[in-house]
Design a protein around this motif. Structure first.
Motif, PDB file in Angstrom:
ATOM      1  N   LYS A   1       0.855  -1.186   0.000  1.00 14.12           N
ATOM      2  CA  LYS A   1       0.000   0.000   0.000  1.00 14.12           C
ATOM      3  C   LYS A   1       0.887   1.230   0.000  1.00 14.12           C
ATOM      4  N   ILE A   2       0.515   2.239  -0.798  1.00 11.10           N
ATOM      5  CA  ILE A   2       1.281   3.476  -0.840  1.00 11.10           C
ATOM      6  C   ILE A   2       0.335   4.666  -0.673  1.00 11.10           C
ATOM      7  N   GLU A   3       0.919   5.836  -0.543  1.00 10.64           N
ATOM      8  CA  GLU A   3       0.132   7.059  -0.393  1.00 10.64           C
ATOM      9  C   GLU A   3      -0.375   7.515  -1.757  1.00 10.64           C
ATOM     10  N   GLY A   4      -1.651   7.923  -1.812  1.00 13.89           N
ATOM     11  CA  GLY A   4      -2.211   8.436  -3.049  1.00 13.89           C
ATOM     12  C   GLY A   4      -2.019   9.939  -3.168  1.00 13.89           C
ATOM     13  N   PRO A   5      -2.369  10.507  -4.315  1.00 12.26           N
ATOM     14  CA  PRO A   5      -2.943   9.833  -5.488  1.00 12.26           C
ATOM     15  C   PRO A   5      -1.875   9.125  -6.321  1.00 12.26           C
ATOM     16  N   TYR A   6      -2.270   8.024  -6.947  1.00  9.62           N
ATOM     17  CA  TYR A   6      -1.373   7.276  -7.836  1.00  9.62           C
ATOM     18  C   TYR A   6      -2.264   6.537  -8.816  1.00  9.62           C
ATOM     19  N   ASN A   7      -2.295   7.019 -10.057  1.00  7.58           N
ATOM     20  CA  ASN A   7      -3.211   6.455 -11.050  1.00  7.58           C
ATOM     21  C   ASN A   7      -2.484   5.416 -11.906  1.00  7.58           C
ATOM     22  N   PHE A   8      -2.569   4.169 -11.462  1.00  5.07           N
ATOM     23  CA  PHE A   8      -1.866   3.086 -12.148  1.00  5.07           C
ATOM     24  C   PHE A   8      -2.450   2.831 -13.537  1.00  5.07           C
ATOM     25  N   ASP A   9      -3.736   3.069 -13.698  1.00  6.01           N
ATOM     26  CA  ASP A   9      -4.374   2.815 -14.990  1.00  6.01           C
ATOM     27  C   ASP A   9      -3.843   3.763 -16.070  1.00  6.01           C
ATOM     28  N   LEU A  10      -3.679   5.049 -15.718  1.00  6.00           N
ATOM     29  CA  LEU A  10      -3.101   5.986 -16.679  1.00  6.00           C
ATOM     30  C   LEU A  10      -1.624   5.681 -16.922  1.00  6.00           C
TER      31      LEU A  10
ATOM     32  N   GLN B   1       2.512   3.051 -20.592  1.00  2.45           N
ATOM     33  CA  GLN B   1       3.425   1.926 -20.786  1.00  2.45           C
ATOM     34  C   GLN B   1       3.036   1.075 -21.999  1.00  2.45           C
ATOM     35  N   SER B   2       1.758   1.035 -22.292  1.00  2.01           N
ATOM     36  CA  SER B   2       1.278   0.199 -23.403  1.00  2.01           C
ATOM     37  C   SER B   2       1.673   0.758 -24.768  1.00  2.01           C
ATOM     38  N   ILE B   3       2.145   2.003 -24.815  1.00  4.25           N
ATOM     39  CA  ILE B   3       2.609   2.586 -26.075  1.00  4.25           C
ATOM     40  C   ILE B   3       3.806   1.798 -26.616  1.00  4.25           C
ATOM     41  N   ASP B   4       4.635   1.285 -25.700  1.00  2.62           N
ATOM     42  CA  ASP B   4       5.828   0.524 -26.090  1.00  2.62           C
ATOM     43  C   ASP B   4       5.446  -0.939 -26.323  1.00  2.62           C
TER      44      ASP B   4
ATOM     45  N   SER C   1      -4.110  -4.204 -19.483  1.00  7.94           N
ATOM     46  CA  SER C   1      -4.875  -3.104 -18.893  1.00  7.94           C
ATOM     47  C   SER C   1      -6.160  -3.569 -18.230  1.00  7.94           C
ATOM     48  N   GLU C   2      -6.833  -4.559 -18.844  1.00  8.33           N
ATOM     49  CA  GLU C   2      -8.097  -5.037 -18.281  1.00  8.33           C
ATOM     50  C   GLU C   2      -7.916  -5.688 -16.912  1.00  8.33           C
ATOM     51  N   LEU C   3      -6.712  -6.224 -16.658  1.00 10.20           N
ATOM     52  CA  LEU C   3      -6.399  -6.830 -15.359  1.00 10.20           C
ATOM     53  C   LEU C   3      -5.686  -5.843 -14.442  1.00 10.20           C
ATOM     54  N   ARG C   4      -5.387  -4.643 -14.985  1.00 14.12           N
ATOM     55  CA  ARG C   4      -4.622  -3.618 -14.267  1.00 14.12           C
ATOM     56  C   ARG C   4      -3.259  -4.178 -13.848  1.00 14.12           C
ATOM     57  N   LEU C   5      -2.599  -4.829 -14.790  1.00 14.79           N
ATOM     58  CA  LEU C   5      -1.398  -5.601 -14.487  1.00 14.79           C
ATOM     59  C   LEU C   5      -0.322  -5.391 -15.548  1.00 14.79           C
ATOM     60  N   ILE C   6       0.923  -5.395 -15.115  1.00 14.80           N
ATOM     61  CA  ILE C   6       2.059  -5.389 -16.026  1.00 14.80           C
ATOM     62  C   ILE C   6       3.086  -6.398 -15.534  1.00 14.80           C
ATOM     63  N   ASN C   7       3.633  -7.177 -16.455  1.00 13.55           N
ATOM     64  CA  ASN C   7       4.728  -8.089 -16.146  1.00 13.55           C
ATOM     65  C   ASN C   7       6.023  -7.411 -16.568  1.00 13.55           C
TER      66      ASN C   7
ATOM     67  N   PRO D   1       2.106   8.743 -12.415  1.00  9.99           N
ATOM     68  CA  PRO D   1       3.495   8.756 -11.953  1.00  9.99           C
ATOM     69  C   PRO D   1       4.480   8.693 -13.109  1.00  9.99           C
ATOM     70  N   ILE D   2       5.710   9.041 -12.823  1.00 13.05           N
ATOM     71  CA  ILE D   2       6.801   8.707 -13.732  1.00 13.05           C
ATOM     72  C   ILE D   2       7.177   7.262 -13.454  1.00 13.05           C
ATOM     73  N   ILE D   3       7.221   6.448 -14.491  1.00 10.67           N
ATOM     74  CA  ILE D   3       7.689   5.071 -14.344  1.00 10.67           C
ATOM     75  C   ILE D   3       9.026   4.952 -15.059  1.00 10.67           C
ATOM     76  N   LEU D   4      10.008   4.395 -14.356  1.00  8.68           N
ATOM     77  CA  LEU D   4      11.349   4.322 -14.918  1.00  8.68           C
ATOM     78  C   LEU D   4      11.460   3.176 -15.932  1.00  8.68           C
ATOM     79  N   ASP D   5      12.450   3.300 -16.810  1.00 10.01           N
ATOM     80  CA  ASP D   5      12.797   2.158 -17.649  1.00 10.01           C
ATOM     81  C   ASP D   5      13.283   1.041 -16.733  1.00 10.01           C
ATOM     82  N   PHE D   6      13.163  -0.196 -17.207  1.00 12.61           N
ATOM     83  CA  PHE D   6      13.379  -1.329 -16.314  1.00 12.61           C
ATOM     84  C   PHE D   6      14.843  -1.545 -15.945  1.00 12.61           C
ATOM     85  N   SER D   7      15.763  -0.930 -16.689  1.00 13.03           N
ATOM     86  CA  SER D   7      17.163  -0.873 -16.260  1.00 13.03           C
ATOM     87  C   SER D   7      17.776   0.402 -16.834  1.00 13.03           C
TER      88      SER D   7
END
Length: 290
Positions: free
Chosen positions: A7-16, A21-24, A31-37, A111-117
């Motif tokens: 659990k983290i402090e909001g606001p944090y819009n994971f769907d947006l 992220q889905s652009i790449d 998105s339908e599962l609100r999940l990323i591997n 949020p800003i999401i970083l590249d994976f490395s």
């Protein structure tokens, strides 16, 4: 197998965030599962799933991995990638008093999401230089599919050691320019030899990181700024040379032509000390309009 609820402090819009992220095409977004591997590179290659089960104002996530031995390091890395330690409500409150208030209201909690490395970030920046987005994405995907590897349905970028051994002609046959092929292989050789240590850069100031990177052939201010933003998560970067940001400012302020650097500097004065978020939300403003 292991599973952790965070659990983290909001606001944090994971769907947006997932929408961006889905652009790449290399990202495994559901998105339908609100999940990323996501691919985790250190201490060993592992695929980890991150799924939202909360709301924008009460964010909660389930992280799942396979290796119990690396669980602590993986969770720490996930926190960094998804910037869960950043207080977005403070940033949002700041921008509500600025000319970006409408964009921040519309994209609240993104949020800003970083590249994976960090290495991936530099590779992607070099490939994307002076290319339109569609071709840059396709070229990056082709590069990773050719030299990287797939694990549990998720693609991993090749290591610097692997790229350092590629012949320039191989990349040229994939539609890389001569110079871009040289830049990518040259960078990878510096990292593989230990001459450039990306982990050490994380402890240096923005100015020190930039000074180190721009000495490398093929890396200019734009690439250094993008690395600081999406490789290291620094909060106050504003790449003036970025065409997307220029277009977003032109649209936002109804300018007849693209803004000059001086105009961009003037517009951005009130956005300090969170210029990276101003950049992200400006990008969002034109991505969602396309």
């Amino acid at each position: 197998m292991w599973e952790e609820t965070v659990k983290i402090e909001g606001p944090y819009n994971f769907d947006l965030a997932l929408q961006r992220q889905s652009i790449d095409p290399l990202n495994d977004v559901h998105s339908e599962l609100r999940l990323i591997n996501i691919p985790i590179y250190e201490p060993e290659a592992e695929v980890v799933s991150v799924q939202a089960i909360g709301t924008t104002d009460d964010p909660c996530f389930i992280i799942k991995g396979k290796n119990n031995q690396t669980k602590v390091q993986v969770i720490e890395r996930v926190y960094v990638i998804f910037q869960w330690n950043v207080t977005l409500h403070q940033i949002n409150d700041h921008f509500r008093q600025t000319s970006l208030k409408d964009i921040f209201t519309l994209n609240r909690g993104t949020p800003i999401i970083l590249d994976f490395s960090p290495y991936n970030c530099l590779v992607k920046c070099i490939i994307h230089q002076q290319l339109n987005m569609k071709f840059a994405m396709a070229l990056t995907e082709d590069f990773v599919h050719t030299y990287g590897f797939e694990q549990d349905g998720v693609w991993f970028y090749p290591s610097p050691e692997r790229v350092a051994k590629i012949e320039i002609e191989e990349l040229r046959s994939m539609k890389f320019s001569q110079r871009k092929a040289e830049y990518l292989i040259g960078l990878s050789k510096l990292i593989a030899s230990g001459e450039l240590n990306l982990q050490e850069l994380a402890s240096k100031s923005d100015e020190e990181v930039t000074k180190t990177l721009v000495k490398i052939r093929g890396i200019g201010p734009w690439t250094a700024q993008n690395f600081l933003m999406f490789g290291l998560g620094r909060p106050n970067l504003f790449p003036l040379a970025d065409i997307g940001i220029q277009n977003a400012i032109k649209k936002l302020f109804n300018l007849e032509k693209k803004p000059t650097y001086e105009e961009m500097e003037n517009f951005s004065q009130e956005w300090h000390p969170y210029l990276s978020y101003a950049s992200l939300y400006l990008w969002r403003s034109i991505e969602t309009a396309e």
